[in-house]
Structures are given as C-alpha cells and as structure tokens.
Design an enzyme around this catalytic site. Sequence first.
Site, PDB file in Angstrom:
ATOM      1  N   SER A 316       0.839  -1.201   0.000  1.00 48.17           N
ATOM      2  CA  SER A 316       0.000   0.000   0.000  1.00 48.17           C
ATOM      3  C   SER A 316       0.870   1.245   0.000  1.00 48.17           C
ATOM      4  CB  SER A 316      -0.892   0.021   1.245  1.00 48.17           C
ATOM      5  OG  SER A 316      -0.127   0.356   2.394  1.00 48.17           O
ATOM      6  N   ASP A 317       0.361   2.322  -0.583  1.00 44.98           N
ATOM      7  CA  ASP A 317       1.006   3.606  -0.336  1.00 44.98           C
ATOM      8  C   ASP A 317       0.875   3.873   1.159  1.00 44.98           C
ATOM      9  OD1 ASP A 317       2.284   6.017  -0.665  1.00 44.98           O
ATOM     10  OD2 ASP A 317       1.020   6.679  -2.313  1.00 44.98           O
ATOM     11  N   CYS A 318       1.743   4.711   1.690  1.00 41.89           N
ATOM     12  CA  CYS A 318       1.874   4.794   3.137  1.00 41.89           C
ATOM     13  C   CYS A 318       0.608   5.324   3.815  1.00 41.89           C
ATOM     14  CB  CYS A 318       3.089   5.629   3.494  1.00 41.89           C
ATOM     15  SG  CYS A 318       4.606   4.799   2.968  1.00 41.89           S
TER      16      CYS A 318
END
Length: 789
Positions: A316-318
């Site tokens: 996932s993106d952060c």
Amino acid sequence: MHFWKVTMASALQNRVNRAPKVASALLCFFFFFFFLFSSRSSRVSAQSSSAVFACDVDKNPNLASFGFCDKSLGVNQRVSDLVKRLTLQEKITFLVNAAGSVSRLGIPKYEWWSEALHGVSYVGPGTHFSNVVPGATSFPQVILTAATFNASLFETIGKVVSTEARAMYNVGLAGLTFWSPNINIFRDPRWGRGQETPGEDPLLSSKYAAGYVKGLQQTDGGNPNGLKVAACCKHYTAYDLDNWKGVDRYHFNAVVTKQDMDDTFQPPFKSCVIDGNVASVMCSYNQVNGKPTCADPDLLQGVVRGEWKLNGYIVSDCDSVEVLFNDQHYTKTPEEAAAVSIMAGLDLNCGSFLGKHTEAAVKGGLVTETAIDNAISNNFATLIRLGFFDGDPSKQLYGKLGPKDVCTPEHQELAREAARQGIVLLKNTAGSLPLSPTAIKSLAVIGPNANVTKTMIGNYEGTPCKYTTPLQGLAASVSTTYSPGCANVACGTAQVDDAKKAAASADATVLVVGADQSIEAESRDRITLSLPGQQSLLITEVAKASKGPVILVIMSGGGFDISFAKSDDKVTSILWVGYPGEAGGAAIADVIFGSYNPSGRLPMTWYPEAYVDKVPMTNMNMRPDPATGYPGRTYRFYTGETVYAFGDGLSYSKVNHHLIQAPKLVSIPLEEKHVCRTSKCKSLDLVDKQSCENLAFDIHLRVKNEGKVSGSHTVFLFSSPPSVHNSPQKHLLGFEKVFLGAQSESLVKFKVDVCKDLSVVDELGSRKVALGRHVLHVGDLKHTLSVRI
C-alpha cells in the site's frame, strides 16, 4: 541530523501533510530537539558497517537445519517452511513496512521502505547517508530522463542506481526493497508529481517502466529468479491528483471509463509487471470508481496477480489502509478495513494499521489465517529472491560492492550525459545557439534558478555526490556576471534594474527561471500554468535591455504557458531542462556552448493558460466532449491550441527522413465462418487473437543528418487510426534514438505488430484491431496503410 532528515523530513514530505496541524506540531518539536539529536545520530550512522540479513549460520550453526535457510531448496519450499514455523502474532509483524524480528529463527527486523526514483534517496526510513557513504549519484528527475527517449539509457541508469543501493546495503545504510519507479500518466499539467513520471504517453511510460525496473533488478547473475534489488511500480492506478482547489488524494474518487482505464492508465503497469517482471506494485490512495485501490479485489487479485501474473508482493502507499477507513469511511471498523485489504490482495502495509488490527480481524472471522499466510508468503519470497535469507551477503554475488562503488566518476558522468540527452531546445533563432566560447567574452546569468543546487534534483531525492549549478557550469566557459533577478521562484518583487544592467553590458544573456518544490510537489498541485510571480516581467524587461542573444532556460517538472517568450523576437532561444540532477549546470553549459547537440523531445504537452479554465483536474476523461467544450487531454486526444506539443524539440542540425519500406495493405486472415465475413466490421475483436497473431511488418527509414554538427536524433513512429471507437487522433507506436555524424545517414527499422500496434480500445475496454485506413507519421512523412480482412 541524519535521523531528523531521514525519518521526519520524509514523513512530513510524503505522508504527514494529510494532517497539517499534526505535521506542524511535529515539525516544531523536532526542530526544538534538532541539535540534540543531530550529533548523536551522525555518530550512530557513522558506525553502520554491516548489512541486515537472516540465516547467519556462521554465528548460529543451528539455523542451517531450517528449510528456509537452505539455499538448495526452491523459493516456494523455503517460504512454506518459514511460514509454518510462525505464530499468528509473528506473522502479523511481517505485514507492515517496519517488519518484526523473530530471534529464535534468526530473523532480524527489516525495513521495507526505501526509495530510488532517480538515485538512492533518503526519503523513507530504510536508507540514509553517513560519513561512510555521504552521497549517491543524483540523476535527472524522471521527466527529463524520459525526454531522452532513449530506452537503453533508462535501463543503464537503473543498473547504476542498483549498484549504489547494494553497495549501501552492504554497509548497513540501505534496504533491498525500493519503492520506485512512479509510472503514473502525466495526465494534467498542474499535477505536482508529474515531475516524477515519464510523461503523458502510455508507450513511453511503459518502455521507461520496463527498462528502469530491469536495470534496478538486474537478474543477470546466473539466477534468473534472483534480484539485485526489488523495484516497485506505483501508484496503481489512475492516480494523478494530489491537492487541487480543496480536493486531495485521500478523498478523491477517480471516475474512469473502462476505455480510458485500459487505453491510458493501465498500460504502463501492465508493461512493468509483464515486460519488466517487477517485484512489487504499490496501490494508491485514491478510489477508482468508488473503491479504494488497496481494497479492490478486481484490481489487485484479478488484474495484477491474476491476469498479469505478478511475481512479487503488493504494497500500500503509506497509510492507505488507514486512509480508506478514517478518511474515506469505506468500512465501519478498522478490523473490516484490514480484512478487505488483505482479502483484496494486499500483502504489505506501509504504515502500522495492519499490525494493529489484523489479529482482531482474524479472531472476529473477517479474514482467515490462510489469507495472512498468502500475504506474507509473497513478502518472504521477495526477500529470498534478494538473498536476505542466504546468510552473510558479503559472500554473495553483490557482496564486494561498497562505498568505493558509489559516486564513481563513471556514474557521475552518466548523470551529466542523461541531463544532456534530455534537455529540449524549443526555440532557436538563426545564429543564436550554440554560443561560441571564443566569440562571447562576457555572459550575464540571471534568474531565480540560475545558481540553485537542491532545486536541480527535484523530489524523492538523495544527497548528491556534488552539485554543478547553471552559474558554475556557464562560468567554467566564459566570464559571467550574476544577478538573481528574483529572491526565489515565487518572485514577489523582481529586481529588474540590476538584471537589466547585467544584460545590457554582456555579449549574451542566459535567464534561468521556472519552478521548484514550493510550486509543484507531492501534495501541491498548481492552479495556473503561468510562470510564478513576476518572472514573466523579469524575462521581458531583461530581453529588452540585452545587447546580445537571450537564452531562456526553464527549469521545471511541468510545462508553462510561455507564449509571450515564444513570440518575443528578443528571446532568441528557449531551453527546457526539467530538474536536471546533480550535473545539471554542466549539462546546460554543454548544450549552450555547443559541445553537445541537443536531442531531447518533450514527453508532455504544454498548454495555454486558458486550458485550466476549461479542464478541472477532477475530470478524468481523456477524450474530448464537443457537447460541453471539453477539449480532451494529452496529444492523443486534446483538440485545442498548444504552446508546445508532445515530441517537440530542435537540434543544431537538420535531419531528413526518407521512407524505404512500408506496406500499403495488411490483410488479416479469418475463418470462413467468422462473423466479419458476412457483416461489415469496423474492427476485429482480439478475443479471436489467432487471426492476427504473429502478423507483423517492417518499416525501414533512411535518416540523414544534413547539417555540419553530429548528434543524436529521435525517430518517432506515430499512427492515426481510423475513426472507430473514439480512437486517439494520433498515438506513438515506437521510437528509436540514433547517433548521426555530420552529413551521415542511418537506417532505422521498426517492427509493427498488427494486433498490438494497430489496435484500439473500444468503449467497453476491449482491445480491437481497427479496420480501414491508418496513417503512419515519421517526422514530416505520412504513409497510408489499409488494414482489412
């Protein structure tokens, strides 16, 4: 200092801006303790001397009995052995970027988050610099590298970056998993992160993705499944809005047609996975058609892992999982958010959300432990391919790399060469450029970007080996007078008088203007396409006062409406130099003084200011809508006026193209009972792919340099397909970069795959071969080709 730079600067730049009040408080807190931590952290960094790895059988011979430490076994066997030894709580610690340790199994903590967009970066906690390795080669920002249209260069840069990354890993300063490249389509010129991408064209972006990933991963060490470092293509998918007029990426729902999805947004990711064999794909913050990408099983399990057969992990993106719960309210509970993400195909969470809520999700029956096993298996398989479980890395293939292999003269020269190849000459009045270093005795260097350092390397940057500013590069060739003209790119008040005096007394003037990260950046989209502040006034007034040629240099990621300068006879030349990296100043001087013949071409359209009034960033439609006056996007569909077009760029030579070989007719064989034999078809469905499989033809061109200056030249092959399925008005089929000596010529060959290259995506997202009249374009040449059954 490095502690603050690595952890806080990266977090604030990339993620914490989602909560600006919290970010401000944190920033103040860390500034307060900055000096306290800086000296201590520098000492800690300096002591870093060894890589983090598992299965250290030299220190613990008992580990040799574990199957996951047995290098003779296959990856899947080793993964299976490891997973079955873990408790549920231990498994969950491997779902987050700050992965846990299991001392009883000889597994240390591992940080997954490192970045290498255009060089090893200090963004992300996995990588930092110290007195052991104080800097790494900083290549041009990606948008300028894309402007080279040199596919072999994309891969070469990737190999250098991975060499430096491995060298830093071996001395404990980096990880092995790098969340790069960014291959989103540069759909809108206002997007602050367009600078990180290869531009607006799906083919160019696809070629860049596959090339850079192959370079980073470099699986040529005798083990076809091994990885030098693991790359990651991001941000999947239809992600290209950060923060525009109150709409931010955390709340944005990208409404995308099936046609635009498969025609524009997906091709780079498909190429990255299939052609580049990337080890990871990162899902984005935004929703696509109402679903968060990190919780969409169709996008993750269905397409990336199912259709494209990803051999790796999905990250996932952060904080994306936290975002879909807290910001998008996609689920009612955090446990549900954890469960839907994992069940959709997410393997790793950048952030801590899955670490906090997954156990409760399992105990609540929302997700099975088997699903957890599948996720961490993909993560472990990647680390095994990297050699993380093979014991001491100094005894492995890349074990001899170290500080001596970072910032080598060869690497730094490549950074300069990449910048030279990417610089685009947009205007050149006869006799203006190149300047003669002997005829020009004095040079006025003016502008807010004339003597910058960090601006040159853009975002997701690292500490460079060194800087050569534009002023330094130009001053190395001729006597210079410097006047900034503006205190910064915002240029609230231009200091016109000093700048005019400098220009009036110099033999030639170079104006270096444009943008920086205060104008365009992650979480910062532009509102206007005009140059910031009073830069336009500065340019016009200096040009009026100048007694010699005026060279305007635009340093930026995105384009600007510089129509005023384009039409100003006093502005004799215009160069776009992107964010040209650590050697940018030297490369600019090389082009201006003629030791390098410019060959860069624009990888994105430059629109007039009126564009922003007609096109909201939130409208994802690529195709024009005559009923509403919506003009469409990118050179493939945009129907309005441009300042400069995709592919524009001049050189110091005139190059002619001559068509040697190309068919006028392509016939696709069909079975007797095929429906298109009895009814008139506008296109041929590729479900019946055998009809045109292996059907290809060659195009041969003679390309001649008619000038007296040698240099590289990019040959573009475009096609205008028949007007079926609302097809693009023009699209890129291929490109080749060739070097041509003065008065010399070269034969350039393109192989056109009928199914792939002469197909279009229909309204339902299906790819079909367009039947009828295709027009092929190379330079000024046009060739008509008929495709029929």
